[in-house]
Design a protein around this motif. Structure first.
Motif, PDB file in Angstrom:
ATOM      1  N   THR A 142      18.826 -16.936   5.094  1.00 21.08           N
ATOM      2  CA  THR A 142      18.980 -17.369   3.708  1.00 21.08           C
ATOM      3  C   THR A 142      17.621 -17.834   3.209  1.00 21.08           C
ATOM      4  OG1 THR A 142      21.256 -18.063   4.097  1.00 21.08           O
ATOM      5  CG2 THR A 142      20.177 -18.921   2.137  1.00 21.08           C
ATOM      6  N   VAL A 143      17.184 -17.241   2.106  1.00 18.98           N
ATOM      7  CA  VAL A 143      15.864 -17.527   1.544  1.00 18.98           C
ATOM      8  C   VAL A 143      16.036 -18.187   0.185  1.00 18.98           C
ATOM      9  CG1 VAL A 143      13.667 -16.537   0.798  1.00 18.98           C
ATOM     10  CG2 VAL A 143      14.879 -15.552   2.756  1.00 18.98           C
ATOM     11  N   ALA A 144      15.277 -19.249  -0.047  1.00 15.42           N
ATOM     12  CA  ALA A 144      15.300 -19.936  -1.337  1.00 15.42           C
ATOM     13  C   ALA A 144      14.043 -19.569  -2.111  1.00 15.42           C
ATOM     14  CB  ALA A 144      15.374 -21.447  -1.118  1.00 15.42           C
ATOM     15  N   PHE A 183       0.813  -1.210   0.000  1.00 16.81           N
ATOM     16  CA  PHE A 183       0.000   0.000   0.000  1.00 16.81           C
ATOM     17  C   PHE A 183       0.847   1.261   0.000  1.00 16.81           C
ATOM     18  CE2 PHE A 183      -2.542   3.301   2.163  1.00 16.81           C
ATOM     19  CZ  PHE A 183      -3.614   3.354   1.284  1.00 16.81           C
ATOM     20  N   ILE A 184       1.969   1.232   0.696  1.00 22.13           N
ATOM     21  CA  ILE A 184       2.839   2.411   0.801  1.00 22.13           C
ATOM     22  C   ILE A 184       3.910   2.346  -0.274  1.00 22.13           C
ATOM     23  CG2 ILE A 184       4.406   3.716   2.291  1.00 22.13           C
ATOM     24  CD1 ILE A 184       1.584   3.724   3.335  1.00 22.13           C
ATOM     25  N   GLY A 185       3.791   3.186  -1.287  1.00 12.39           N
ATOM     26  CA  GLY A 185       4.808   3.246  -2.328  1.00 12.39           C
ATOM     27  C   GLY A 185       4.794   2.027  -3.233  1.00 12.39           C
ATOM     28  N   ASP A 186       5.895   1.851  -3.963  1.00 14.27           N
ATOM     29  CA  ASP A 186       6.053   0.736  -4.894  1.00 14.27           C
ATOM     30  C   ASP A 186       6.994  -0.282  -4.266  1.00 14.27           C
ATOM     31  OD1 ASP A 186       5.740  -0.760  -7.126  1.00 14.27           O
ATOM     32  OD2 ASP A 186       6.938   0.503  -8.451  1.00 14.27           O
ATOM     33  N   VAL A 187       6.740  -1.564  -4.486  1.00 11.59           N
ATOM     34  CA  VAL A 187       7.556  -2.591  -3.849  1.00 11.59           C
ATOM     35  C   VAL A 187       7.600  -3.849  -4.713  1.00 11.59           C
ATOM     36  CG1 VAL A 187       5.684  -3.683  -2.521  1.00 11.59           C
ATOM     37  CG2 VAL A 187       8.022  -3.690  -1.614  1.00 11.59           C
ATOM     38  N   ASN A 188       8.724  -4.546  -4.645  1.00  9.50           N
ATOM     39  CA  ASN A 188       8.861  -5.875  -5.231  1.00  9.50           C
ATOM     40  C   ASN A 188       8.681  -6.903  -4.127  1.00  9.50           C
ATOM     41  OD1 ASN A 188       9.821  -5.196  -8.052  1.00  9.50           O
ATOM     42  ND2 ASN A 188      11.441  -4.212  -6.849  1.00  9.50           N
ATOM     43  N   LEU A 189       7.886  -7.932  -4.376  1.00  8.24           N
ATOM     44  CA  LEU A 189       7.693  -9.016  -3.411  1.00  8.24           C
ATOM     45  C   LEU A 189       8.192 -10.319  -4.025  1.00  8.24           C
ATOM     46  CD1 LEU A 189       4.158  -8.122  -2.019  1.00  8.24           C
ATOM     47  CD2 LEU A 189       6.323  -7.983  -0.788  1.00  8.24           C
ATOM     48  N   ILE A 190       9.150 -10.930  -3.355  1.00 12.68           N
ATOM     49  CA  ILE A 190       9.751 -12.179  -3.822  1.00 12.68           C
ATOM     50  C   ILE A 190       9.355 -13.276  -2.837  1.00 12.68           C
ATOM     51  CG2 ILE A 190      11.903 -13.339  -4.431  1.00 12.68           C
ATOM     52  CD1 ILE A 190      13.153 -10.507  -4.718  1.00 12.68           C
ATOM     53  N   ARG A 243      13.594 -14.522  14.056  1.00 13.62           N
ATOM     54  CA  ARG A 243      14.117 -15.881  13.914  1.00 13.62           C
ATOM     55  C   ARG A 243      13.064 -16.753  13.231  1.00 13.62           C
ATOM     56  NH1 ARG A 243      19.365 -16.161  14.483  1.00 13.62           N
ATOM     57  NH2 ARG A 243      19.130 -18.395  14.942  1.00 13.62           N
ATOM     58  N   PRO A 244      12.838 -16.558  11.925  1.00 14.66           N
ATOM     59  CA  PRO A 244      11.845 -17.380  11.224  1.00 14.66           C
ATOM     60  C   PRO A 244      12.267 -18.842  11.185  1.00 14.66           C
ATOM     61  CG  PRO A 244      13.135 -16.092   9.664  1.00 14.66           C
ATOM     62  CD  PRO A 244      13.510 -15.612  11.023  1.00 14.66           C
ATOM     63  N   GLU A 245      11.291 -19.737  11.222  1.00 10.73           N
ATOM     64  CA  GLU A 245      11.578 -21.162  11.229  1.00 10.73           C
ATOM     65  C   GLU A 245      12.006 -21.648   9.850  1.00 10.73           C
ATOM     66  OE1 GLU A 245       8.337 -23.405  12.721  1.00 10.73           O
ATOM     67  OE2 GLU A 245       8.283 -22.386  14.669  1.00 10.73           O
ATOM     68  N   ARG A 246      12.924 -22.588   9.849  1.00 11.11           N
ATOM     69  CA  ARG A 246      13.408 -23.180   8.594  1.00 11.11           C
ATOM     70  C   ARG A 246      12.237 -23.861   7.876  1.00 11.11           C
ATOM     71  NH1 ARG A 246      15.839 -27.819   6.385  1.00 11.11           N
ATOM     72  NH2 ARG A 246      17.634 -27.346   5.047  1.00 11.11           N
ATOM     73  N   GLY A 247      12.127 -23.593   6.577  1.00 11.45           N
ATOM     74  CA  GLY A 247      11.056 -24.160   5.770  1.00 11.45           C
ATOM     75  C   GLY A 247       9.783 -23.339   5.730  1.00 11.45           C
ATOM     76  N   SER A 248       9.707 -22.264   6.544  1.00  9.66           N
ATOM     77  CA  SER A 248       8.496 -21.440   6.558  1.00  9.66           C
ATOM     78  C   SER A 248       8.426 -20.559   5.317  1.00  9.66           C
ATOM     79  CB  SER A 248       8.450 -20.577   7.822  1.00  9.66           C
ATOM     80  OG  SER A 248       9.585 -19.723   7.890  1.00  9.66           O
ATOM     81  N   LYS A 249       7.209 -20.313   4.871  1.00 13.87           N
ATOM     82  CA  LYS A 249       6.981 -19.467   3.704  1.00 13.87           C
ATOM     83  C   LYS A 249       7.219 -18.013   4.089  1.00 13.87           C
ATOM     84  CE  LYS A 249       3.380 -18.206   0.359  1.00 13.87           C
ATOM     85  NZ  LYS A 249       1.964 -18.442  -0.040  1.00 13.87           N
ATOM     86  N   ILE A 250       7.848 -17.269   3.198  1.00 12.75           N
ATOM     87  CA  ILE A 250       8.217 -15.892   3.510  1.00 12.75           C
ATOM     88  C   ILE A 250       8.148 -15.046   2.246  1.00 12.75           C
ATOM     89  CG2 ILE A 250      10.720 -15.891   3.055  1.00 12.75           C
ATOM     90  CD1 ILE A 250       9.219 -14.742   6.376  1.00 12.75           C
ATOM     91  N   PHE A 251       8.027 -13.738   2.414  1.00 13.63           N
ATOM     92  CA  PHE A 251       8.111 -12.798   1.300  1.00 13.63           C
ATOM     93  C   PHE A 251       9.243 -11.821   1.581  1.00 13.63           C
ATOM     94  CE2 PHE A 251       3.766 -14.261   1.023  1.00 13.63           C
ATOM     95  CZ  PHE A 251       3.554 -14.398  -0.341  1.00 13.63           C
ATOM     96  N   ILE A 252      10.035 -11.550   0.561  1.00 16.83           N
ATOM     97  CA  ILE A 252      11.068 -10.515   0.654  1.00 16.83           C
ATOM     98  C   ILE A 252      10.515  -9.265  -0.025  1.00 16.83           C
ATOM     99  CG2 ILE A 252      13.428  -9.844   0.076  1.00 16.83           C
ATOM    100  CD1 ILE A 252      14.064 -12.839  -0.235  1.00 16.83           C
ATOM    101  N   ALA A 253      10.453  -8.162   0.719  1.00 17.98           N
ATOM    102  CA  ALA A 253      10.011  -6.886   0.150  1.00 17.98           C
ATOM    103  C   ALA A 253      11.235  -6.033  -0.142  1.00 17.98           C
ATOM    104  CB  ALA A 253       9.091  -6.163   1.128  1.00 17.98           C
ATOM    105  N   LEU A 263       8.797 -10.596   5.352  1.00 16.49           N
ATOM    106  CA  LEU A 263       7.411 -10.447   5.780  1.00 16.49           C
ATOM    107  C   LEU A 263       6.737 -11.816   5.752  1.00 16.49           C
ATOM    108  CD1 LEU A 263       6.474  -7.252   3.746  1.00 16.49           C
ATOM    109  CD2 LEU A 263       7.090  -7.381   6.163  1.00 16.49           C
ATOM    110  N   ALA A 264       6.133 -12.172   6.872  1.00 12.45           N
ATOM    111  CA  ALA A 264       5.501 -13.491   6.968  1.00 12.45           C
ATOM    112  C   ALA A 264       4.075 -13.470   6.441  1.00 12.45           C
ATOM    113  CB  ALA A 264       5.510 -13.959   8.426  1.00 12.45           C
TER     114      ALA A 264
END
Length: 373
Positions: A265-267, A245-252, A281-291, A371-372
């Protein structure tokens, strides 16, 4: 004249407090168990899409709406059931609502006359406010003889005439053109700092909120999503929704591969692993978004070395020329689309990087936010 008075001393207690306030209209909940504190001498922006409840919240403070649940406190006093005319607040409406049959001075003096002030006191206060909003010599004009920006300043002066503890602004610059709007935003912040009055503005314009506010309260569907200074909202959004919502962003999108120290480290799907700085401390294997904001992506036409950090290869799909920046949209082999903003620092007609050209997008671990949701 007290135009140059210093702002009041800082206080520890909030000036305004909403305590689990709810307002319903039939089956629609406009404000949903919302709690918010507003500090004295603060410029707060209520920001969100249409229908998120921000204007309803403003009207609850003004007394034009009454909450179904919860309390509204002003300066420690419960004003939930207090009628609007007794509340030490004033609202400046989007339409300005100036009286067309009254001159500028008469519009500003209207509330003061209702208050029963002496004629000389009213005259002095009107002159003071005309100076404050830089409209000296305009007192004898009628509203139709003013520009949109000047009418906006008259409405502001009238709203400030009775020295409210809180000034409420409901989309006050919506009718102004872009250039005048930008100038007025800066003028509004100057006035607020000079007076030390608490301002609460409702807007759906992210750029406007970022420009004027000390803090931004981002709302969605009647609830607060994040309350923080503009830089924190932009650089460290609390959720994926705020980031978009705030500005422009890339979400991976990706999954957590490992976490070591302050580095995760994100795959991502169909791409090389990426390193992102994080305090969580996100859990290994959890789904995540990189903004990642477009201006934090470095675009290169040659493959960087292994020491370059996070690198994503792609092909330029299109280029948008915006004068001061060029927006490159690149598509990766996996189908991910990323936007990179490149400052236009040299005078040129055509962009250096063309559609269809291979590129490499690089960003530092500190540039991304995990971002979770």
């Amino acid at each position: 004249m007290d135009v140059g008075l210093a702002p009041p001393a800082q206080r520890t207690e909030p000036l305004v407090r909403f305590e689990r306030v709810t307002r319903r209209f039939g089956g629609v909940t406009a404000v949903d168990a919302l709690s918010l504190e507003v500090r004295a001498s603060e410029f707060l922006a209520l920001l969100g899409p249409s229908g998120c409840g921000k204007t309803t919240l403003l009207r609850l403070l003004a007394g034009f709406e009454r909450s179904d649940e919860g309390r509204v406190l002003l300066d420690g006093e419960d004003i939930t059931d207090m009628p609007p005319y007794r509340r030490p607040v004033n609202m400046m409406f989007q339409s300005y609502a100036l009286f067309p049959h009254l001159r500028v001075a008469g519009n500003i003096a209207f509330g003061l006359k209702q208050q029963g002030l002496a004629r000389e006191a009213i005259r002095a206060r009107v002159e003071e406010l005309l100076t404050l909003v830089r409209l000296e010599g305009f007192g004898a004009r009628y509203p139709h003889q003013l520009s949109g920006g000047q009418r906006q300043r008259v409405a502001l002066a009238r709203s400030l005439a009775r020295r409210p503890k809180v000034l409420l602004l409901d989309e006050p610059m919506a009718a102004l053109d872009k250039k005048l709007r930008a100038e007025t935003q800066l003028e509004l912040t100057r006035l607020q700092k000079q007076l030390g009055t608490t301002f609460i503005i409702v807007t759906h314009d992210q750029e406007e909120a970022m420009t004027v506010a000390d803090r931004i309260a981002v709302m969605d569907r009647g609830r607060l999503v994040q309350v923080a200074p503009p830089a924190e909202i932009y650089e460290a959004p609390a959720t994926r929704w705020v980031a978009e919502f705030i500005g422009d962003v890339n979400l991976i999108e990706g999954t957590i591969d490992s976490v070591a120290g302050n580095l995760a480290t994100v795959a991502p799907a169909g791409g090389a692993k990426l390193s992102i700085a994080t305090e969580s401390r996100p859990e290994r294997g959890s789904k995540i978004f990189i903004a990642v904001r477009p201006e934090k992506l470095n675009l290169a036409t040659a493959a960087p070395g292994e020491e370059a950090g996070n690198v994503i290869a792609g092909t330029v799909a299109d280029v948008a020329y915006r004068g001061n920046v060029l927006i490159y949209r690149a598509r990766t082999p996996s189908g991910l689309e990323l936007r990179a903003a490149v400052a236009n620092t040299r005078r040129r007609i055509a962009p250096e990087v063309q559609v269809g050209q291979p590129v490499w997008l690089r960003f530092a671990p500190e540039a991304g936010v995990l971002l979770a949701e």
